[in-house]
Design an enzyme around this catalytic site. Structure first.
Site, PDB file in Angstrom:
ATOM      1  N   CYS A 191       0.846  -1.195   0.000  1.00 30.28           N
ATOM      2  CA  CYS A 191       0.000   0.000   0.000  1.00 30.28           C
ATOM      3  C   CYS A 191       0.882   1.245   0.000  1.00 30.28           C
ATOM      4  CB  CYS A 191      -0.934   0.011   1.208  1.00 30.28           C
ATOM      5  SG  CYS A 191      -2.026   1.463   1.230  1.00 30.28           S
ATOM      6  N   CYS A 203      -0.289   4.119   2.359  1.00 26.58           N
ATOM      7  CA  CYS A 203      -0.044   3.826   3.777  1.00 26.58           C
ATOM      8  C   CYS A 203       1.442   3.887   4.115  1.00 26.58           C
ATOM      9  CB  CYS A 203      -0.614   2.459   4.146  1.00 26.58           C
ATOM     10  SG  CYS A 203      -2.409   2.366   3.998  1.00 26.58           S
TER      11      CYS A 203
END
Length: 194
Positions: A155, A158
């Site tokens: 991700c 993130c």
């Protein structure tokens, strides 16, 4: 017995498995007399200590990664290692909670990032994250685990958010780098021991 078989047996015994334990992946490495098993053993051993992280932090990173990757033998190994390093049940629970929470966050925020639609950033996520507010492991280390798991899960949004937060807290880039290195090597081990 071959040198490859000897190294595989040492590796397995090191993680608390029987010397005759085999997965299809280990069998293929053994049959091919792969020199890689020496690298695998050395790489995995390097996850247990670090110049940037305490042994306790290495254990919790390994555990969170093993949980994230749904790897039972490594979960058992890193739970025991964490206990040996003085981790409390609450800290161990944080490592498990981190893996579970980041599984949802990484999917959700990756979706937002992939679609690049403003509308999806305006709709509340409705994902409870109370564990991040006062983790037993401390805010900085929980962020570090979150970053490592986000890297494993791919991700980008993130990873960038957690890395930025860590740098603002004063965490060194070397500490960040080593946490991700450990998570990557635990993931690598999990491809042949599962």
């Amino acid at each position: 017995m071959s040198e490859t078989t000897d190294i595989i047996q040492e590796l397995l015994q090191g993680v608390g498995l029987a010397a005759d334990y085999r997965t299809d992946s280990l069998t293929l490495l053994e049959k091919g007399e792969s020199r890689y098993v020496r690298d695998l053993k050395l790489n995995f051993t390097s996850t247990l200590t670090s110049e940037q992280l305490s042994n306790k932090e290495c254990a919790l990173l390994g555990l969170s990664t093993a949980i994230n990757n749904n790897n039972k033998p490594l979960t058992v190994f890193f739970t025991k290692y964490a206990e040996e390093q003085g981790c409390t049940p609450e800290e161990i629970a944080d490592a498990v909670g981190c893996a579970s929470l980041l599984a949802s966050n990484n999917i959700f925020y990756r979706f937002r990032h992939f679609t690049q639609k403003e509308k999806y950033t305006q709709i509340p996520a409705r994902i409870r994250m109370q564990i991040m507010m006062k983790p037993a492991t401390g805010k900085e280390f929980f962020e570090l685990m979150s970053l490592a798991i986000s890297a494993v899960n791919g991700c980008e949004m993130c990873v960038n958010a957690h890395e930025n937060s860590l740098i603002q807290m004063g965490t060194t880039e070397e500490r960040v780098f080593d946490a991700v290195r450990i998570a990557s090597l635990v993931t690598s081990m999990g491809k042949v021991v599962f």
